[in-house]
Write an enzyme that holds these catalytic residues in place. Sequence first.
Site, PDB file in Angstrom:
ATOM      1  N   LYS A 158       0.840  -1.210   0.000  1.00 37.02           N
ATOM      2  CA  LYS A 158       0.000   0.000   0.000  1.00 37.02           C
ATOM      3  C   LYS A 158       0.873   1.258   0.000  1.00 37.02           C
ATOM      4  CE  LYS A 158      -1.528   1.816   3.982  1.00 37.02           C
ATOM      5  NZ  LYS A 158      -1.237   3.260   4.211  1.00 37.02           N
ATOM      6  N   ASN A 159       1.914   1.269   0.870  1.00 35.79           N
ATOM      7  CA  ASN A 159       2.711   2.488   1.020  1.00 35.79           C
ATOM      8  C   ASN A 159       3.675   2.724  -0.125  1.00 35.79           C
ATOM      9  OD1 ASN A 159       1.275   3.016   3.253  1.00 35.79           O
ATOM     10  ND2 ASN A 159       2.847   2.421   4.726  1.00 35.79           N
ATOM     11  N   ARG A 174      -3.762  10.576   3.365  1.00 38.93           N
ATOM     12  CA  ARG A 174      -2.596  11.412   3.658  1.00 38.93           C
ATOM     13  C   ARG A 174      -1.628  11.427   2.477  1.00 38.93           C
ATOM     14  NH1 ARG A 174       0.382  13.700   7.506  1.00 38.93           N
ATOM     15  NH2 ARG A 174       2.622  13.373   7.508  1.00 38.93           N
ATOM     16  N   CYS A 206      -4.863   8.706   8.457  1.00 37.80           N
ATOM     17  CA  CYS A 206      -4.892   8.250   9.856  1.00 37.80           C
ATOM     18  C   CYS A 206      -4.407   9.377  10.781  1.00 37.80           C
ATOM     19  CB  CYS A 206      -3.986   7.040  10.027  1.00 37.80           C
ATOM     20  SG  CYS A 206      -4.696   5.575   9.309  1.00 37.80           S
ATOM     21  N   ARG A 252       0.571  15.099  12.203  1.00 42.82           N
ATOM     22  CA  ARG A 252       1.645  14.594  11.331  1.00 42.82           C
ATOM     23  C   ARG A 252       2.094  15.729  10.419  1.00 42.82           C
ATOM     24  NH1 ARG A 252      -0.802   9.022   9.393  1.00 42.82           N
ATOM     25  NH2 ARG A 252       1.225   8.697   8.408  1.00 42.82           N
ATOM     26  N   PRO A 253       3.101  16.492  10.868  1.00 43.79           N
ATOM     27  CA  PRO A 253       3.544  17.686  10.146  1.00 43.79           C
ATOM     28  C   PRO A 253       4.187  17.335   8.797  1.00 43.79           C
ATOM     29  CG  PRO A 253       5.064  17.167  11.913  1.00 43.79           C
ATOM     30  CD  PRO A 253       3.905  16.233  12.068  1.00 43.79           C
ATOM     31  N   ILE A 254       4.296  18.338   7.932  1.00 41.64           N
ATOM     32  CA  ILE A 254       4.992  18.139   6.646  1.00 41.64           C
ATOM     33  C   ILE A 254       6.043  19.233   6.443  1.00 41.64           C
ATOM     34  CG2 ILE A 254       3.079  16.896   5.554  1.00 41.64           C
ATOM     35  CD1 ILE A 254       2.416  19.493   4.059  1.00 41.64           C
ATOM     36  N   ASP A 255       6.592  19.721   7.562  1.00 43.39           N
ATOM     37  CA  ASP A 255       7.595  20.787   7.470  1.00 43.39           C
ATOM     38  C   ASP A 255       8.836  20.362   6.678  1.00 43.39           C
ATOM     39  OD1 ASP A 255       7.714  19.165   9.998  1.00 43.39           O
ATOM     40  OD2 ASP A 255       9.699  20.094  10.083  1.00 43.39           O
ATOM     41  N   GLN A 256       9.210  19.090   6.742  1.00 41.91           N
ATOM     42  CA  GLN A 256      10.408  18.636   6.014  1.00 41.91           C
ATOM     43  C   GLN A 256      10.157  18.556   4.505  1.00 41.91           C
ATOM     44  OE1 GLN A 256      13.477  18.093   7.720  1.00 41.91           O
ATOM     45  NE2 GLN A 256      12.189  19.197   9.181  1.00 41.91           N
ATOM     46  N   ASP A 263       4.471   0.625  12.058  1.00 45.04           N
ATOM     47  CA  ASP A 263       3.192   0.160  11.505  1.00 45.04           C
ATOM     48  C   ASP A 263       2.831  -1.235  11.977  1.00 45.04           C
ATOM     49  OD1 ASP A 263       3.521   1.784   8.258  1.00 45.04           O
ATOM     50  OD2 ASP A 263       3.056   2.531  10.253  1.00 45.04           O
ATOM     51  N   ARG A 297      -8.522   0.066   4.151  1.00 39.00           N
ATOM     52  CA  ARG A 297      -7.524   0.934   3.493  1.00 39.00           C
ATOM     53  C   ARG A 297      -6.189   0.210   3.339  1.00 39.00           C
ATOM     54  NH1 ARG A 297      -6.551   6.239   6.316  1.00 39.00           N
ATOM     55  NH2 ARG A 297      -5.212   6.416   4.477  1.00 39.00           N
TER      56      ARG A 297
HETATM   57  C1  EPZ Z   1       4.739   6.802   6.204  1.00 34.89           C
HETATM   58  O1  EPZ Z   1       4.067   7.940   6.705  1.00 34.89           O
HETATM   59  C2  EPZ Z   1       3.703   5.689   6.161  1.00 34.89           C
HETATM   60  N1  EPZ Z   1       2.603   6.109   5.283  1.00 34.89           N
HETATM   61  C3  EPZ Z   1       3.163   5.424   7.559  1.00 34.89           C
HETATM   62  O2  EPZ Z   1       2.301   4.299   7.463  1.00 34.89           O
HETATM   63  C4  EPZ Z   1       4.330   5.065   8.480  1.00 34.89           C
HETATM   64  O3  EPZ Z   1       3.829   4.931   9.806  1.00 34.89           O
HETATM   65  C5  EPZ Z   1       5.389   6.171   8.444  1.00 34.89           C
HETATM   66  O4  EPZ Z   1       5.812   6.400   7.093  1.00 34.89           O
HETATM   67  C6  EPZ Z   1       6.620   5.817   9.284  1.00 34.89           C
HETATM   68  O5  EPZ Z   1       7.188   4.633   8.789  1.00 34.89           O
HETATM   69  C7  EPZ Z   1       2.773   6.036   3.952  1.00 34.89           C
HETATM   70  O6  EPZ Z   1       3.823   5.640   3.467  1.00 34.89           O
HETATM   71  C8  EPZ Z   1       1.593   6.443   3.117  1.00 34.89           C
HETATM   72  P1  EPZ Z   1       7.141   9.981   8.155  1.00 34.89           P
HETATM   73  P2  EPZ Z   1       4.805   9.384   6.658  1.00 34.89           P
HETATM   74  O7  EPZ Z   1       7.170  11.241   7.363  1.00 34.89           O
HETATM   75  O8  EPZ Z   1       5.641   9.454   5.443  1.00 34.89           O
HETATM   76  C9  EPZ Z   1       7.741  13.198  11.555  1.00 34.89           C
HETATM   77  C10 EPZ Z   1       0.316   3.069   7.684  1.00 34.89           C
HETATM   78  O9  EPZ Z   1      -0.211   2.609   8.716  1.00 34.89           O
HETATM   79  N2  EPZ Z   1       7.726  14.190  10.457  1.00 34.89           N
HETATM   80  O10 EPZ Z   1       8.195   8.961   7.924  1.00 34.89           O
HETATM   81  O11 EPZ Z   1       3.762  10.409   6.872  1.00 34.89           O
HETATM   82  C11 EPZ Z   1       6.395  12.546  11.778  1.00 34.89           C
HETATM   83  O12 EPZ Z   1       5.584  13.323  12.613  1.00 34.89           O
HETATM   84  C12 EPZ Z   1       0.897   4.468   7.717  1.00 34.89           C
HETATM   85  O13 EPZ Z   1       0.452   2.461   6.615  1.00 34.89           O
HETATM   86  C13 EPZ Z   1       7.999  15.529  10.718  1.00 34.89           C
HETATM   87  O14 EPZ Z   1       8.236  15.898  11.858  1.00 34.89           O
HETATM   88  O15 EPZ Z   1       5.722   9.281   7.951  1.00 34.89           O
HETATM   89  C14 EPZ Z   1       6.790  11.224  12.424  1.00 34.89           C
HETATM   90  O16 EPZ Z   1       6.979  11.418  13.811  1.00 34.89           O
HETATM   91  C15 EPZ Z   1       0.607   5.183   9.033  1.00 34.89           C
HETATM   92  N3  EPZ Z   1       7.990  16.409   9.691  1.00 34.89           N
HETATM   93  C16 EPZ Z   1       8.136  10.890  11.765  1.00 34.89           C
HETATM   94  O17 EPZ Z   1       8.610  12.115  11.197  1.00 34.89           O
HETATM   95  C17 EPZ Z   1       7.734  16.041   8.395  1.00 34.89           C
HETATM   96  O18 EPZ Z   1       7.761  16.902   7.491  1.00 34.89           O
HETATM   97  C18 EPZ Z   1       8.047   9.875  10.642  1.00 34.89           C
HETATM   98  O19 EPZ Z   1       7.057  10.341   9.723  1.00 34.89           O
HETATM   99  C19 EPZ Z   1       7.458  14.674   8.141  1.00 34.89           C
HETATM  100  C20 EPZ Z   1       7.467  13.768   9.185  1.00 34.89           C
END
Ligand code: EPZ
Length: 417
Positions: free
Chosen positions: A22-23, A92, A116, A121-125, A304, A396
Amino acid sequence: MEKLMISGGRPLRGTVQISGAKNSAVALIPASLMAESKVVLDNMPDLSDVATFGEIVAELGGQVEWDGSSMQINPSNLISVPMHNGLVKKLRASYYLMGALLGRFGTATIGMPGGCAFEPRPIDQHIKGFEALGATVSMDHGSIHIEARELRGAKIYLDVVSVGATINIMLAASRAKGTTTIENAAKEPEIIDVATLLNAMGAKIKGAGTETIRIEGVDSLHGCRHSIIPDRIQAGTYMILAAATRGDILIDNVIPKHLEALSAKLLEMGVEVLEGDESIRVIGRPSYESVDVRTLVYPGFATDLQSQMTSLLTQATGVSIITDYVYSNRFKHVPELIRLGAKIRVEGRSAVIEGSQLNAAAVRAADLRAGAALVIAGLTVSNGVTEVSGVEYIDRGYDNLVHNLRQLGADVWRQAE
Ligand code: EPZ
């Protein structure tokens, strides 16, 4: 709305075929939109998120054909129209449209991501990466508008190891002028899958799967055919299910290396895990040792699988502690497991779990993986029917769930709420 009715308590036995990840799928579909001609994605999972993305592509002017396994996407007539609300709010991963449309058209307007919501879940990066490539990013009424006259390669260091930011920056950078490096990049297999597709489309990406990714921008990208990697989280969920029901399940069509951290933990508990070339057989045992688990970015134990592992640890003798170092509050499954009789307390980013007998009850899934955890718990309960509502979340991430569980001998059925 529907709920899943579960009459548990029997060992599940048999074989389950794992579908495409899925991811990966939710990143590969937007990545395909960067091609000037048709892209075919094989081994596409039959999930509601995939169907939603197919509708989004059509709204952008792309042609989509879907036969339940392969998705053909023709993005030659695509246009970058603003997508403020509606479909993009349903998942998302719609935020990958930012990197894809910015890369191809130099502009993107997307409503803030949904999906979810177990914690903010920020997107600042992601935004930091787009700005480093020369784009301007603004917010207006809950939508993000990104504009770049010209994208130029840059050196980008991620302050947080982020799967989404790594992929989104890789998408935009593949069409920037010059070379981009992403330092402190995430290393998940899904990132390698997206880089493999982009390179097949003519991109020049090296180092995906390591902490440093180099992208040499190109002037255009073309169509190709690509097969999606197996879903390691779906596979891990069935592995945990085999252990929890003390069954014997062959999980077929997987890449065992993607599940090393889980396999190691299961072995530590006393579960039998037999790895094949493209399969893993998990055989349950009458009793399990308690263990401590820490979720980390890949190749560490996947966050996950944290909820699902919590359900299994209720079946271990003694006290186990599971700590999530990726998300600080991913515990919406805990109150529902407690309703089933689990003895769990949350302390900061840890759940402390004492082995206990579970009993049937009516519970509610609050997110995708919490739902999977409740299904696993319900399948260990022998004294009644457990009702799991919120099945739309589970759909999902798990295609053919009822079919697969029935094939393994489970007595489960769907019922209107
Ligand atoms: C992906 O989400 C997966 N989703 C998530 O799976 C998974 O839990 C996550 O990666 C971690 O492995 C998809 O791939 C669609 P991250 P993503 O950016 O990309 C912080 C599921 O159940 N962060 O790696 O959104 C964030 O808050 C889903 O299938 C920032 O601070 O996760 C978190 O603490 C749920 N700023 C950490 O980084 C940012 O700009 C990891 O988040 C981005 C992230």
